[in-house]
Structures are given as C-alpha cells and as structure tokens.
Design an enzyme around this catalytic site. Structure first.
Site, PDB file in Angstrom:
ATOM      1  N   TYR A  73      -4.319  23.875 -71.494  1.00  8.55           N
ATOM      2  CA  TYR A  73      -5.629  24.072 -72.113  1.00  8.55           C
ATOM      3  C   TYR A  73      -6.626  23.024 -71.629  1.00  8.55           C
ATOM      4  O   TYR A  73      -7.807  23.299 -71.468  1.00  8.55           O
ATOM      5  CB  TYR A  73      -5.512  24.015 -73.646  1.00  8.55           C
ATOM      6  CG  TYR A  73      -6.785  24.465 -74.323  1.00  8.55           C
ATOM      7  CD1 TYR A  73      -7.030  25.827 -74.515  1.00  8.55           C
ATOM      8  CD2 TYR A  73      -7.752  23.548 -74.736  1.00  8.55           C
ATOM      9  CE1 TYR A  73      -8.207  26.254 -75.101  1.00  8.55           C
ATOM     10  CE2 TYR A  73      -8.929  23.976 -75.321  1.00  8.55           C
ATOM     11  CZ  TYR A  73      -9.156  25.324 -75.506  1.00  8.55           C
ATOM     12  OH  TYR A  73     -10.320  25.752 -76.082  1.00  8.55           O
ATOM     13  N   PHE A 125     -33.936  36.807 -59.039  1.00  6.81           N
ATOM     14  CA  PHE A 125     -32.696  37.570 -59.160  1.00  6.81           C
ATOM     15  C   PHE A 125     -32.540  37.918 -60.634  1.00  6.81           C
ATOM     16  O   PHE A 125     -32.925  37.143 -61.498  1.00  6.81           O
ATOM     17  CB  PHE A 125     -31.472  36.804 -58.630  1.00  6.81           C
ATOM     18  CG  PHE A 125     -30.241  37.657 -58.710  1.00  6.81           C
ATOM     19  CD1 PHE A 125     -30.070  38.711 -57.828  1.00  6.81           C
ATOM     20  CD2 PHE A 125     -29.289  37.467 -59.707  1.00  6.81           C
ATOM     21  CE1 PHE A 125     -28.968  39.557 -57.931  1.00  6.81           C
ATOM     22  CE2 PHE A 125     -28.185  38.315 -59.812  1.00  6.81           C
ATOM     23  CZ  PHE A 125     -28.023  39.358 -58.920  1.00  6.81           C
ATOM     24  N   THR A 126     -31.950  39.086 -60.884  1.00  5.73           N
ATOM     25  CA  THR A 126     -31.909  39.644 -62.247  1.00  5.73           C
ATOM     26  C   THR A 126     -31.394  38.650 -63.297  1.00  5.73           C
ATOM     27  O   THR A 126     -32.116  38.292 -64.226  1.00  5.73           O
ATOM     28  CB  THR A 126     -31.049  40.916 -62.263  1.00  5.73           C
ATOM     29  OG1 THR A 126     -29.772  40.617 -61.683  1.00  5.73           O
ATOM     30  CG2 THR A 126     -31.705  42.026 -61.440  1.00  5.73           C
ATOM     31  N   ASP A 216     -29.348  28.437 -55.874  1.00  4.49           N
ATOM     32  CA  ASP A 216     -28.459  29.550 -56.183  1.00  4.49           C
ATOM     33  C   ASP A 216     -27.664  29.751 -54.902  1.00  4.49           C
ATOM     34  O   ASP A 216     -28.124  30.389 -53.954  1.00  4.49           O
ATOM     35  CB  ASP A 216     -29.265  30.800 -56.548  1.00  4.49           C
ATOM     36  CG  ASP A 216     -28.357  31.986 -56.847  1.00  4.49           C
ATOM     37  OD1 ASP A 216     -27.168  31.940 -56.465  1.00  4.49           O
ATOM     38  OD2 ASP A 216     -28.831  32.962 -57.453  1.00  4.49           O
ATOM     39  N   LYS A 259     -18.803  36.007 -54.985  1.00  2.00           N
ATOM     40  CA  LYS A 259     -19.315  36.320 -53.652  1.00  2.00           C
ATOM     41  C   LYS A 259     -18.671  35.372 -52.636  1.00  2.00           C
ATOM     42  O   LYS A 259     -17.571  35.645 -52.196  1.00  2.00           O
ATOM     43  CB  LYS A 259     -20.843  36.233 -53.608  1.00  2.00           C
ATOM     44  CG  LYS A 259     -21.549  37.399 -54.299  1.00  2.00           C
ATOM     45  CD  LYS A 259     -21.681  37.210 -55.778  1.00  2.00           C
ATOM     46  CE  LYS A 259     -22.591  38.218 -56.441  1.00  2.00           C
ATOM     47  NZ  LYS A 259     -23.405  37.638 -57.487  1.00  2.00           N
ATOM     48  N   ARG A 383     -32.061  48.906 -56.251  1.00  2.00           N
ATOM     49  CA  ARG A 383     -32.731  47.620 -56.384  1.00  2.00           C
ATOM     50  C   ARG A 383     -34.217  47.898 -56.230  1.00  2.00           C
ATOM     51  O   ARG A 383     -34.785  47.756 -55.159  1.00  2.00           O
ATOM     52  CB  ARG A 383     -32.237  46.616 -55.334  1.00  2.00           C
ATOM     53  CG  ARG A 383     -30.937  45.909 -55.713  1.00  2.00           C
ATOM     54  CD  ARG A 383     -31.074  45.137 -56.986  1.00  2.00           C
ATOM     55  NE  ARG A 383     -29.879  44.391 -57.388  1.00  2.00           N
ATOM     56  CZ  ARG A 383     -29.473  44.291 -58.637  1.00  2.00           C
ATOM     57  NH1 ARG A 383     -30.084  44.940 -59.599  1.00  2.00           N
ATOM     58  NH2 ARG A 383     -28.447  43.545 -58.964  1.00  2.00           N
ATOM     59  N   PHE A 449     -30.903  48.121 -65.598  1.00  2.00           N
ATOM     60  CA  PHE A 449     -30.252  48.874 -64.528  1.00  2.00           C
ATOM     61  C   PHE A 449     -28.776  49.091 -64.779  1.00  2.00           C
ATOM     62  O   PHE A 449     -28.187  50.043 -64.283  1.00  2.00           O
ATOM     63  CB  PHE A 449     -30.465  48.168 -63.174  1.00  2.00           C
ATOM     64  CG  PHE A 449     -29.988  46.743 -63.165  1.00  2.00           C
ATOM     65  CD1 PHE A 449     -30.790  45.734 -63.651  1.00  2.00           C
ATOM     66  CD2 PHE A 449     -28.737  46.430 -62.678  1.00  2.00           C
ATOM     67  CE1 PHE A 449     -30.338  44.413 -63.665  1.00  2.00           C
ATOM     68  CE2 PHE A 449     -28.272  45.114 -62.683  1.00  2.00           C
ATOM     69  CZ  PHE A 449     -29.084  44.110 -63.182  1.00  2.00           C
TER      70      PHE A 449
HETATM   71  C1  LIG Z   1     -24.329  37.767 -58.391  1.00  2.00           C
HETATM   72  C2  LIG Z   1     -25.450  36.836 -58.372  1.00  2.00           C
HETATM   73  C3  LIG Z   1     -25.696  35.974 -59.448  1.00  2.00           C
HETATM   74  C4  LIG Z   1     -24.937  36.030 -60.755  1.00  2.00           C
HETATM   75  O1  LIG Z   1     -23.578  35.824 -60.589  1.00  2.00           O
HETATM   76  P1  LIG Z   1     -22.484  36.587 -61.490  1.00  2.00           P
HETATM   77  O2  LIG Z   1     -21.201  35.999 -60.989  1.00  2.00           O
HETATM   78  O3  LIG Z   1     -22.623  38.045 -61.212  1.00  2.00           O
HETATM   79  O4  LIG Z   1     -22.740  36.262 -62.896  1.00  2.00           O
HETATM   80  C5  LIG Z   1     -26.732  35.070 -59.306  1.00  2.00           C
HETATM   81  N1  LIG Z   1     -27.502  35.042 -58.213  1.00  2.00           N
HETATM   82  C6  LIG Z   1     -27.312  35.875 -57.178  1.00  2.00           C
HETATM   83  C7  LIG Z   1     -28.204  35.809 -55.991  1.00  2.00           C
HETATM   84  C8  LIG Z   1     -26.289  36.808 -57.230  1.00  2.00           C
HETATM   85  O5  LIG Z   1     -26.129  37.650 -56.212  1.00  2.00           O
END
Ligand SMILES: *Cc1c(COP(=O)(O)O)cnc(C)c1O
Length: 476
Positions: A73, A125-126, A216, A259, A383, A449
C-alpha cells in the site's frame, strides 16, 4: 535506423482475433450508439482508430515487469522504479503518479491556479482546459495561426506564437498568469510538434516575467522525433537525448502514460519544485491514492517505467511515425483533404473540405466519423464542434478545425490494416455528396463528445426538376 522504414521493428508473439461485421450489422450498431463512435462496442469495430490512448501493445519486457509489481500500500519498490525512470529519462527529480493524465491535470490546476487567473496554451485540449476552468482560470490559445489552417504547411505547427503570448502578458499582467501550458505534440492541431527553438524562446519570456512553464508532455517522444527529423542541428541526436533537452526547459509536466509511456493505464505529474510536490501529495491522497501509487497498481507503475524508455527508441519512433505518414500519404494521393503535414499519432480528415455542403452547426465531423464506421468497421473520432463544447454563456464554440481523427494505436496494427482504412475513407469520399449532417438528441453537459447522442437530419425536400429521382437515391 532501419532502411526499410515501414517494416515493424518488432515481431508479434500474441494475437487478438478481430470480429468482422456486415454493413447491415454496422448500420444497426451506429444507430444503437446514437451516431457517436464513442458509444460503439469494441467487438463491433474491426479496426479501432478511436484513440491512441491506452490502446498500445505492451512489450514482453513490460509484461515481465508487471509480474514484479510491488503491491504494498505504501512505499512500494515499483514507485521507486517509476521515480528513477522519470528522473533518468525526463530529468525531473520529483514524481507523483496519478490514475491517468487528467488526474495530473486536476492536481496541477488546483495547485497553480487562483480563481480569476489566466492560462495560455498552444491550443486547448479537452480535459486540460476543463480542469483549468474548473479551478477558476480562463484559457487562452496562443498557438501560431498556421495551426488553425488544415492545409498550411509548417514544420512545427504546434509552436507557441510569441507575440500572442507577449500580448496576453501585457493585457492581463504576468502575475495573473497562473502558468503557461505547452503541449508537445499538439493533439488538437493534428499531432503537430513544437520546435526546440520555440521551447527555448518561451522559456526566455517566462524567465523575463517570472511565469511558470509547464508541459503537457503526453506525446513528447513523438515531438522529439520531429525535432530530430526537421530541426537543424538534431539529425544525429538520439530522440532520448532530444526529449531530455526539451524537458530541461520546463518546470514540470503532466503525463498521460497511456500515450508515450506505452501503457494501458497510468499517468503522473513531475516537477523540480519541492513545494509543488508537497501540495500534489496533499491532494493526491484525496483524489487518487497514496502518493506512492496514485490510483495505480504497483504493476502499472512498473509497466510505465519500462514503457517510457521504449517509446524513446529511435527505431520504434521511425516506424511509429512512418506508419501514420503511410496512411496519410495514401489519402493525400487520393485527393482527400487531410491536415498537413501529417502529425505524429493520427491522420486528421478535414471534414469542412470533405463535406462542404454540411454547415458546422450540422456537425460534419461527427457525421463523417459515423459514415466511415458504417462503410468499413473502422472507428474514428470527431474533433470539431462537438468536442469544442459550449462557451460559459451557453453558445456552441465554433472551432476553426472541424476534423475526424484516425488515431493509430502504438505497435498494434500493420500497414495492411492501414490499407483497409485508406480504402474505406476513399469509398466514403466517392459518395460524399450524399452524406447529411446530424443533430443532438441528448447533449451531455460536460465533455459532451464522450456521451452525447445524435440522429441524422431529415432529408430536406428536394427541388422539383429533372433528375430529382437520382438525387433522391443519392441522398440515401
Ligand atoms: C490524452 C490526453 C490528455 C489526458 O490524458 P488521459 O490519460 O486521457 O487522462 C491530456 N492531454 C493530451 C494532449 C492528451 O492527448
């Protein structure tokens, strides 16, 4: 680097059978999904290009590392392994794991933003913008103008426009800027990279004004590859070294491990400032879990520690980006409008140019994504206006880019699959005149979306003249 750029620099030792569907089954599936590809079932998708997020194939080394996961933990060895990998490859002394990227975005937005402040970024970004707004900030897009033009050719279309950034600083005052968030690469612009020179220039402006510079860093490995290929002086530098140099200019980063860490789940926040680490740990226990696991299992931390190095391998990146380019070039050859240059993780169809007869308020990209699915079982994503959501006063945001994203998972599909995708998009292109727009039947109030539902707009009555029957047949 391999001379046969498009052959995979790995071999396949486990396979996952795919389910083939008929057109009739797909028509039923898209209806049941409210014409939203996010609501389709995976089993109904032959080639799933919804996202490159969490869809990577892990390596044998990653699977082996998972078996070594320390599930204590607190104080797990797996946490130390991630911490050390982030320090070695990204150069940040402090890491706070989170369940995925938006977990890290939530923490950093809460830590750095005082309500009423401003956050500039190279396109929104969203989830990033949603967390900035939730913390009380106003987002400002400071990307170069070329990024909003699908056909503008620029080697670093993700660059920050330094004049826009300076103008914002003059307008609101440096002390009202919580931080600048620089995405590498820029997802919403089409996976477009930022140059090292631009990163350096932004750093200079930040230093001049005492502004925190965050990244980011979701697709930093892909960004490093573009610098190697396109920026003078980096042709012989390994991508791993380029990535470390890029990150050396930042105060910290948010990472979606889904990613460029080649894992199915995971993320983290990394930084140089110990005070930020302390605040992150105060929040992470509330929202994610203990600071040494952040909502993840020990095995997830292990897989991420291995994946983040694998993603920086030059041969891997040459194949990865080469595969995306292969698909893009097949579509360009067919005369299909796509965002150019082809970016790092996806090929983006320009839905405005693809469906010029469908106005933006009739959701052309959403409609095109649904058509591509029905044609072939290839799942893409919108998008455009749907993803852009509404303004604070309730109007639709009208983004300049109205795109369908064909996102390539890492190490999952072969170029034969890319040919199937290209043929499907070409088939839809040939019957584009008959494609209609959509309207909302359910609109989700947040990140709409993901879960909204749509229906095709009724066929408008056709003008009475010769050829009506033919046009009518086309409209179906
Ligand atoms: C996917 C993504 C995020 C958010 O990450 P999650 O792992 O999906 O929460 C933030 N910024 C960019 C550019 C992304 O492509």
């Amino acid at each position: 680097m391999s001379s046969v750029v498009n052959a995979e620099p790995y071999r396949i030792k486990m396979v996952e059978p795919l389910h083939m569907t008929t057109r009739a089954e797909r028509e039923e599936a898209i209806r049941a999904a409210g014409h939203n590809t996010f609501l389709l079932k995976s089993k109904d998708c032959y080639i799933d290009l919804l996202t490159d997020s969490g869809t990577s194939a892990m390596s044998d080394a990653q699977w082996s590392a998972m078996m070594l996961g320390d599930e204590a933990y607190a104080g797990a060895r797996s946490f130390d392994n991630l911490w050390n990998a982030v320090e070695e490859f990204y150069g940040f002394p402090y890491t706070c794991p989170t369940h995925q990227g938006r977990g890290a975005e939530h923490l950093i937005s809460q830590i750095l933003i005082t309500p009423g402040q401003h956050v500039p970024g190279n396109m929104y970004f969203t989830t990033t913008r949603a967390h900035q707004e939730l913390a009380g900030a106003t987002f400002h897009d400071v990307i170069i103008d070329e990024a909003h033009d699908p056909s503008a050719i620029h080697p670093f279309k993700g660059n920050v426009d330094l004049d826009k950034l300076r103008a914002l600083i003059d307008e609101v005052g440096a002390d009202q800027i919580a931080y600048i968030n620089v995405a590498v690469t820029v997802n919403m612009a089409g996976g477009q990279p930022v140059s090292m020179a631009n990163i350096r220039a932004v750093r200079e402006i930040c230093d001049e004004h005492g502004i925190i510079m965050w990244s980011d860093a979701t697709r930093l490995a892909e960004n490093a590859y573009f610098i190697q290929q396109r920026e003078e002086g980096y042709a012989d530098t390994p991508c791993a070294q380029i990535a470390k140099e890029m990150l050396s200019h930042f105060d910290g980063l948010t990472m979606s491990g889904k990613k460029d860490c080649l894992v199915n789940i995971g993320g983290f926040l990394a930084m140089r400032d110990e005070d930020i680490l302390i605040k992150a740990r105060e929040l992470v226990v509330l929202y994610e879990g203990m600071p040494t696991y952040g909502g993840l299992a020990g095995r997830d931390l292990e897989a991420m520690a291995v994946g983040l190095r694998e993603a920086l391998d030059d041969d891997y990146l040459a194949h990865r980006i080469g595969q995306v380019r292969y698909l893009g070039e097949r579509l360009i050859e067919a005369g299909i409008p796509v965002v150019q240059p082809i970016g790092g993780h996806a090929v983006f169809l320009d839905a405005r140019a693809f469906l010029p007869h469908v106005p933006q308020d009739e959701l052309p990209a959403q409609s095109l994504a649904a058509e591509i699915y029905v044609e072939s079982g290839v799942r893409a994503m919108e998008r455009g206006i749907v993803s852009a959501g509404r303004t604070k006063t309730g109007e639709h945001n009208h983004p300049k880019l109205e795109l369908v994203r064909l996102t390539i998972p890492r190490r999952v599909y072969t170029n034969a699959h890319m040919d199937v995708v290209a043929d499907a998009v070409i088939a839809v292109w040939q019957r584009r005149a008959s494609i209609r727009g959509l309207r909302f039947v359910y609109e989700s109030p947040t990140l709409r979306f993901f879960t909204s539902r749509f229906e095709p707009l009724p066929v408008s009555p056709l003008p009475v003249h010769e050829g009506t029957q033919e046009e009518h047949a086309l409209a179906h």
